[in-house]
Enzyme design. Structure first.
Site, mmCIF file in Angstrom:
data_model
loop_
_atom_site.group_PDB
_atom_site.id
_atom_site.type_symbol
_atom_site.label_atom_id
_atom_site.label_comp_id
_atom_site.label_asym_id
_atom_site.label_seq_id
_atom_site.Cartn_x
_atom_site.Cartn_y
_atom_site.Cartn_z
ATOM 1 C CE LYS A 1 -3.969 1.839 2.664
ATOM 2 N NZ LYS A 1 -4.858 1.578 3.816
ATOM 3 C CB SER B 1 -8.108 3.450 2.795
ATOM 4 O OG SER B 1 -7.279 2.875 3.808
ATOM 5 C CB SER C 1 -8.281 0.415 5.651
ATOM 6 O OG SER C 1 -9.042 1.578 5.499
HETATM 7 N N1 GLN Z 1 -13.079 3.821 6.396
HETATM 8 C C1 GLN Z 1 -12.431 4.186 7.619
HETATM 9 C C2 GLN Z 1 -12.016 5.633 7.588
HETATM 10 O O1 GLN Z 1 -12.213 6.260 6.586
HETATM 11 C C3 GLN Z 1 -11.275 3.267 7.918
HETATM 12 C C4 GLN Z 1 -10.038 3.627 7.203
HETATM 13 C C5 GLN Z 1 -8.850 2.803 7.566
HETATM 14 O O2 GLN Z 1 -8.947 1.762 8.208
HETATM 15 N N2 GLN Z 1 -7.690 3.306 7.153
HETATM 16 O O3 GLN Z 1 -11.506 6.150 8.533
#
Ligand code: GLN
Length: 564
Positions: free
Chosen positions: A123, A198, A222
């Site tokens: 990532k 994400s 995410s």
């Molecule tokens: N969707 C969640 C957020 O926007 C989790 C994101 C993540 O785990 N990086 O904060």
């Protein structure tokens, strides 16, 4: 007080299918001699996924294939599928060179590491020395860190080849990859849908077999939610199990690096590679790292009730309102499968469950507003030309950050500001005090919610070996569907955020399908374990996966693309 947080199991009748028929288990060994070098994907194939990492190792060491041939094969598939997917932001120029170096070592009969020849996606919020690391943000466009994140360093030391950097929502803030400053990634099961986020790029890349495994990060889900949307395995380790050194901070008290694989075994092998104490991360744990690979017993050796006696708690609140019916029935199918495997099922309540989402968004936004203050064009981040210093700071941030990130910074700064502290933090605290009788104890308001969440998980895990829930309330939705409705998007994190607030490990793996797209859309089952008990999750997950019937594991795009 604690025991009142954990309700005694109620009747499971509404969760259990009316009739459960015995199943015969698949009997494919993990490493059969006829195992293909690379799994030939067929959309219709319903046989359980086998470890690609073990298969690659076997093929390399028995000289059936070279690392170079393997790398070329993956790169060919990547080139065929990438125009439709956009999983990667950068590709490495060194893949074939590194593969040749492994071949050379094998020719000289030298030892090669357990990840030798394994193509790994990383990532793009995880630092790599030989490629840009942008966190999906214009503020870091073209930034090349002078070091590797510890997790990347460990992957490389064990022979893994970093194939490229995967797309993400800017700084990990989002659930679809639509908040990337550079591109939107598509879901390999239906390219008109999001891959989740994400870490959507990392999940899509493994799902489409563009790489063998990948690293993502999980602050509030995410790794797990995109794993569910893309039909792959996603493992969120216990907070502190994997070093965060070199992971660009979103919310430091929640962030963890996690693993994607097309099988439970691959996610576990990757976890083994990246786990362990790191003096460069003060929050990394000194807890011993067991050999997770010892869990992966061949399906042929499984007894008829291989999980006999395992206590599984179904989290009641996660199957109540707001979950798509297709998702619910896939989860109930998984419950029935666990019962056939010998598990003892009960229903557990996490009364703090609904507090997770608001607590998460207050804490994550507050931490991110602080963490992202470093990107001012002077200390970090791209700088714009300006006449005076304040304008330089302001314009660098205004041009560098996208709208979702700006919204989070505003929310966090607001929640932390003195004038509004009482109106939000304190009010939340009082509601909690009356509902949960915190009494006279002086908790920091956010810590109060977190402590209660941790305690309610602990009570549930004292009585159960693992807890289960859906990984997300729905399967993958259409690109653009929720882009302009942030609250609907945030609500989709309901199944995952509590686990981060409690710092626990969780494994998501495919358990069924709902209608949609050309071949159905995958549904992920979330298994939550006690802190540092990833071993149990991997064992249960592996048995579940290897005995699951009629589940498809390879997206149609790959079968089609591969046939070209
Ligand atoms: N969707 C969640 C957020 O926007 C989790 C994101 C993540 O785990 N990086 O904060």
């Amino acid at each position: 007080m604690l025991s009142t947080l954990h309700h005694p199991p109620r009747s499971l009748s509404r969760f259990l299918p009316s009739k459960s028929k015995p199943r015969s288990f698949h009997t494919k060994p993990i490493l059969s001699s006829s195992h293909p070098i690379i799994e030939q994907p067929h959309a219709s194939s319903t046989s359980p996924p086998q470890s690609q990492i073990l298969s690659i190792r076997h093929s390399l060491l028995s000289r059936h294939v070279t690392a170079t041939q393997l790398a070329e094969s993956y790169l060919t598939r990547l080139k065929l599928t990438e125009p439709q997917l956009n999983s990667f932001l950068h590709l490495s120029n060194n893949v074939l060179k590194e593969a040749q170096a492994i071949d050379e070592k094998i020719r000289r009969n030298e030892d090669v590491g357990p990840l030798a020849g394994v193509l790994v996606g990383v990532k793009d919020n995880i630092c790599t020395v030989d490629m840009p690391s942008t966190a999906g943000s214009k503020v870091l466009e073209n930034y090349c860190p002078p070091f590797d994140a510890t997790a990347v360093k460990r992957v490389k030391e064990l022979g893994g080849i970093v194939v490229g950097k995967t797309n993400l929502d800017e700084f990990g803030m989002g659930s679809t990859t639509e908040a990337s400053a550079f591109q939107v990634t598509a879901n390999p099961w239906d390219v008109s849908r999001v891959p989740g986020g994400s870490s959507g790029g990392s999940a899509a890349a493994v799902s489409a077999r563009q790489c063998v495994v990948s690293l993502g990060s999980d602050t509030g889900g995410s790794v797990r939610q995109p794993a569910s949307f893309c039909g792959v395995v996603g493992l969120k380790p216990t907070y502190g199990r994997v070093s965060r050194f070199g992971l660009m901070a979103y919310a430091s008290s929640l962030d963890v690096i996690g693993c994607f694989g097309s099988s439970v075994a691959d996610a576990g092998i990757l976890l083994n590679a990246v786990s362990g104490h790191d003096r460069l991360d003060a929050t990394s744990s000194k807890q011993e790292v067991p050999d997770f690979t010892s869990q992966f017993v061949s399906a042929t050796l499984l007894e008829s009730k291989p999980l006999k006696g395992l206590r599984v708690g179904i989290i009641r609140e996660t199957l109540d309102n707001g979950v798509d019916t297709g998702v619910k029935s896939a989860i109930l199918g998984a419950v029935s499968h666990l019962e056939e495997l010998g598990c003892t099922l009960s229903e557990v309540s996490l009364p703090t469950f609904s507090l997770g989402l608001p607590a998460y968004y207050i804490l994550a936004s507050s931490e991110s507003s602080s963490n992202l203050s470093r990107y001012d064009g002077v200390r970090y981040g791209n700088q714009v030309v300006a006449d005076e210093l304040n304008a330089l700071y302001e314009d660098s941030r205004a041009k560098g950050f996208g709208s979702e990130v700006k919204m989070r910074i505003l929310m966090g700064t607001y929640a932390l500001s003195a004038g509004y502290y009482d109106a939000y933090y304190k009010r939340a605290q009082q509601v909690l005090q009356s509902s949960f009788m915190c009494g006279q104890e002086k908790f920091h308001p956010s810590a109060c919610v977190r402590t209660l969440i941790q305690k309610s998980f602990k009570a549930a895990l004292d009585e159960n070996d693992i807890l289960i829930s859906p990984a997300a309330p729905s399967a993958a939705y259409k690109i653009g569907e929720k882009k302009n409705d942030p609250l609907a998007m945030y609500a989709g994190d309901i199944m995952t955020v509590n686990v981060n607030l409690a710092g626990l490990p969780a494994l998501v793996l495919p358990c069924g399908f709902v209608e949609g797209g050309p071949a159905g859309l995958p549904v992920g089952l979330q298994m939550i374990g006690a802190a540092f008990d990833e071993e149990k999750l991997l064992k249960v997950g592996h048995v579940f996966e290897q005995t699951l019937q009629d589940c498809r594991f390879v997206p149609p795009l790959v079968a089609d693309g591969f046939a070209q």
